[in-house]
Scaffold this motif. Structure first.
Motif, short mmCIF file in Angstrom:
data_model
loop_
_atom_site.label_atom_id
_atom_site.label_comp_id
_atom_site.label_asym_id
_atom_site.label_seq_id
_atom_site.Cartn_x
_atom_site.Cartn_y
_atom_site.Cartn_z
N LEU A 156 0.96 -1.34 0.03
CA LEU A 156 0.00 0.01 0.03
C LEU A 156 0.69 1.33 0.10
CD1 LEU A 156 -2.59 -1.91 2.24
CD2 LEU A 156 -3.01 -0.54 0.07
N SER A 157 2.11 1.04 0.58
CA SER A 157 2.87 2.40 0.57
C SER A 157 3.30 2.62 -0.77
CB SER A 157 4.30 1.97 1.21
OG SER A 157 4.88 0.85 0.85
N ARG A 158 3.19 1.83 -1.71
CA ARG A 158 3.49 2.02 -3.14
C ARG A 158 2.18 2.55 -3.85
NH1 ARG A 158 7.42 -2.53 -3.44
NH2 ARG A 158 9.14 -1.95 -2.08
N SER A 159 1.13 2.35 -3.31
CA SER A 159 -0.18 2.40 -4.31
C SER A 159 -0.58 3.80 -4.21
CB SER A 159 -1.21 1.60 -3.60
OG SER A 159 -0.90 0.38 -3.48
N ALA A 160 -1.69 4.42 -4.67
CA ALA A 160 -2.26 5.60 -4.80
C ALA A 160 -3.76 5.43 -4.67
CB ALA A 160 -1.96 6.34 -6.04
N VAL A 161 -4.38 6.53 -4.15
CA VAL A 161 -5.88 6.27 -4.34
C VAL A 161 -6.62 6.51 -5.52
CG1 VAL A 161 -7.88 7.68 -3.17
CG2 VAL A 161 -5.72 7.64 -1.92
N ARG A 162 -7.31 5.61 -5.92
CA ARG A 162 -8.07 5.86 -7.22
C ARG A 162 -9.58 6.54 -6.90
NH1 ARG A 162 -8.76 0.58 -10.73
NH2 ARG A 162 -6.68 1.15 -11.48
N HIS A 163 -10.09 5.85 -5.87
CA HIS A 163 -11.19 6.46 -5.34
C HIS A 163 -11.77 6.19 -4.07
CE1 HIS A 163 -15.76 7.67 -6.49
NE2 HIS A 163 -15.99 6.61 -5.73
N LEU A 164 -12.40 6.99 -3.44
CA LEU A 164 -13.00 6.81 -2.08
C LEU A 164 -14.58 6.72 -2.22
CD1 LEU A 164 -10.79 9.31 -0.13
CD2 LEU A 164 -11.24 6.87 0.68
N GLU A 165 -15.12 5.87 -1.69
CA GLU A 165 -16.45 5.65 -1.70
C GLU A 165 -17.08 5.98 -0.49
OE1 GLU A 165 -19.86 5.86 -3.16
OE2 GLU A 165 -18.79 5.47 -4.84
N VAL A 166 -18.39 6.56 -0.16
CA VAL A 166 -18.96 6.77 0.93
C VAL A 166 -20.33 6.38 0.80
CG1 VAL A 166 -19.76 8.51 2.79
CG2 VAL A 166 -17.70 8.87 1.60
N VAL A 167 -20.90 5.48 1.57
CA VAL A 167 -21.95 4.72 1.60
C VAL A 167 -22.80 4.97 2.66
CG1 VAL A 167 -23.40 2.73 1.02
CG2 VAL A 167 -21.22 2.93 -0.32
N GLN A 168 -24.17 5.58 2.87
CA GLN A 168 -24.80 5.50 3.89
C GLN A 168 -25.50 4.24 4.14
OE1 GLN A 168 -27.41 8.74 3.92
NE2 GLN A 168 -27.85 8.75 6.01
N VAL A 169 -25.24 3.42 5.45
CA VAL A 169 -25.89 2.30 5.56
C VAL A 169 -27.15 2.50 6.67
CG1 VAL A 169 -24.03 0.81 4.92
CG2 VAL A 169 -24.02 1.80 7.26
N ALA A 170 -27.01 3.64 7.42
CA ALA A 170 -28.04 3.86 8.21
C ALA A 170 -28.11 5.48 8.58
CB ALA A 170 -27.72 3.18 9.81
N THR A 171 -28.91 5.90 9.41
CA THR A 171 -29.01 7.32 9.51
C THR A 171 -27.82 8.18 9.90
OG1 THR A 171 -30.20 7.01 11.48
CG2 THR A 171 -31.47 7.67 9.69
N ALA A 172 -27.18 7.32 10.94
CA ALA A 172 -25.98 7.75 11.62
C ALA A 172 -24.66 6.70 11.42
CB ALA A 172 -26.09 7.92 12.95
N ARG A 173 -24.84 6.12 10.37
CA ARG A 173 -23.78 5.11 10.09
C ARG A 173 -23.41 5.12 8.54
NH1 ARG A 173 -23.01 -1.00 12.37
NH2 ARG A 173 -21.74 0.05 14.05
N LEU A 174 -21.98 5.23 8.27
CA LEU A 174 -21.42 5.35 7.09
C LEU A 174 -20.44 4.13 6.87
CD1 LEU A 174 -20.58 9.09 6.56
CD2 LEU A 174 -22.63 8.04 5.85
N LEU A 175 -20.33 3.69 5.51
CA LEU A 175 -19.41 2.80 5.24
C LEU A 175 -18.13 3.83 4.36
CD1 LEU A 175 -18.20 0.00 4.86
CD2 LEU A 175 -19.63 -0.20 2.82
N LEU A 176 -16.97 3.65 4.72
CA LEU A 176 -15.86 4.19 3.91
C LEU A 176 -15.20 3.37 3.11
CD1 LEU A 176 -14.73 6.95 3.58
CD2 LEU A 176 -13.10 6.43 5.50
N VAL A 177 -15.14 3.49 1.77
CA VAL A 177 -14.62 2.32 0.93
C VAL A 177 -13.25 3.07 0.20
CG1 VAL A 177 -14.70 0.62 -0.86
CG2 VAL A 177 -16.80 1.29 0.71
N LEU A 178 -11.98 2.62 0.45
CA LEU A 178 -11.06 3.00 -0.31
C LEU A 178 -10.45 1.97 -1.55
CD1 LEU A 178 -8.21 4.69 -0.67
CD2 LEU A 178 -7.20 2.98 1.15
N ILE A 179 -10.57 2.52 -2.66
CA ILE A 179 -10.04 1.74 -3.72
C ILE A 179 -8.85 2.26 -4.32
CG2 ILE A 179 -10.52 0.80 -6.14
CD1 ILE A 179 -13.56 1.51 -5.16
N THR A 180 -7.78 1.43 -4.19
CA THR A 180 -6.37 1.90 -4.72
C THR A 180 -6.16 1.75 -6.23
OG1 THR A 180 -5.20 -0.02 -4.43
CG2 THR A 180 -5.48 1.40 -2.52
N ASP A 181 -5.16 2.30 -6.68
CA ASP A 181 -4.65 1.98 -8.34
C ASP A 181 -4.35 0.73 -8.63
OD1 ASP A 181 -2.56 2.54 -6.93
OD2 ASP A 181 -1.47 3.60 -8.66
#
Length: 340
Positions: A129-154
């Motif tokens: 991962l130290s040699r990877s870069a961020v391709r995309h960060l996804e944020v998904v709402q799974v409940a009114t006060a709960r989020l899922l953060l998803v990191l996708i690397t290149d």
């Protein structure tokens, strides 16, 4: 021909015969099987010098000689060329790896392929991962006060974190947060990305500040420590075929493969110039691998090594063929990742 060059030829012949037959090699057999252009008496003299210099040794029960770690080292260092892969082997690599669905599938196929080509244990490191870069960060709402953060690397790695927010979040804010995170982090190297979080807290639009503050700790965690680097291992059963090469016990080597840490350290030490590295016997500096050889190379896209891949097996292995196979597979994996 100089004495040294002729002795190197004798050493090469001993290594080749011993690797293919697993029988200690005598001067008479060398004279019969190889056109060395000198008498059996000269071959005997050369073998005596090679033994004196520590390149070959005599097992207790035999009149023949076998290479030492030092002998294999000289053989590998003085290889004039790696054995080129046949057209059929190259096609097999392409067919085997084409159509892989995702990073995990690519790496799973890679270890199966390497184990088949070399008949050794195959090891592939997930892209570091130290040699990877961020391709995309996804944020998904799974409940009114709960989020899922998803990191996708290149490099195709996916890491995710569930986080509770102290505030109820509406859908528009989630969309705005997603846009803000990608605007800030997309393309950033993971090594630098966490350093961008403090600025983000200061520059976020007022309506997102509480939300950014709420996700910032999880963001730093995801970017800084996204899952430990790990290995995919295949072909361990190949060790059963060569158990005779590990006279003590296979157990320490199997345990080292299972624990991964030692092997990961070796496989991840890749040469950025793309050279195939060979560590023989005691050079591995870990007791469990002192009877083994590790052949490894970096794979990646362009001049960037994302991780290492290679094989682990006995010191009595076909180095030219195995080195060529490791290099060819690494190049092809690099091409696939560059295209994905």
């Amino acid at each position: 021909m100089a004495h040294d060059e002729r002795r190197l030829q004798v050493l090469r012949a001993i290594v080749q015969d011993y690797v293919s037959t697993n029988d200690p090699v005598g001067s008479k057999a060398l004279a019969e099987r190889h056109d060395l252009g000198v008498s059996p008496a000269t071959i005997r003299n050369d073998m005596a010098v090679l033994e004196e210099q520590g390149y070959i040794t005599q097992p207790h029960t035999s009149a023949g000689r076998v290479p030492t770690d030092k002998g294999y080292r000289l053989f590998v260092d003085r290889l004039s060329a790696l054995k080129p892969l046949s057209v059929a082997e190259k096609r097999a690599i392409e067919r085997f790896l084409d159509g892989a669905l995702d990073l995990h599938d690519i790496l799973s196929r890679t270890v199966r392929l390497l184990a088949q080509l070399t008949h050794q244990v195959a090891v592939v490191q997930y892209p570091t991962l130290s040699r990877s870069a961020v391709r995309h960060l996804e944020v998904v709402q799974v409940a009114t006060a709960r989020l899922l953060l998803v990191l996708i690397t290149d490099t195709g790695r996916v890491e995710q974190r569930l986080l509770d927010c102290p505030v109820d979040v509406d859908r528009d804010d989630v969309a705005d947060l997603r846009a803000l995170l990608n605007q800030t982090f997309a393309g950033a190297k993971l090594a630098d990305a966490a350093g961008l979080v403090p600025d983000l807290l200061e520059t976020a639009p007022p309506h997102l500040r509480r939300l950014v503050a709420a996700v910032s700790a999880a963001l730093v965690e995801t970017l800084v420590e996204p899952g430990e680097d790990r290995l995919v291992i295949g072909g361990t059963a190949n060790l059963a075929r060569v158990a005779v090469d590990f006279p003590g016990s296979l157990r320490p080597l199997l345990e080292a493969l299972e624990e991964q840490v030692v092997v990961l350290r070796l496989i991840s030490e890749v040469d950025t110039g793309g050279a195939v590295l060979v560590r023989i016997g005691e050079e591995n500096a870990h007791e469990a691998l002192s009877g083994a050889s590790v052949v490894s190379v970096g794979y990646g896209s362009g001049d960037r090594a994302l991780g290492g891949l290679g094989i682990v097996g006995p010191t009595r292995m076909d180095y030219p063929t195995n080195m060529a196979a490791v290099r060819a597979v690494a190049r092809y994996v690099g091409q696939i990742l560059a295209e994905s």
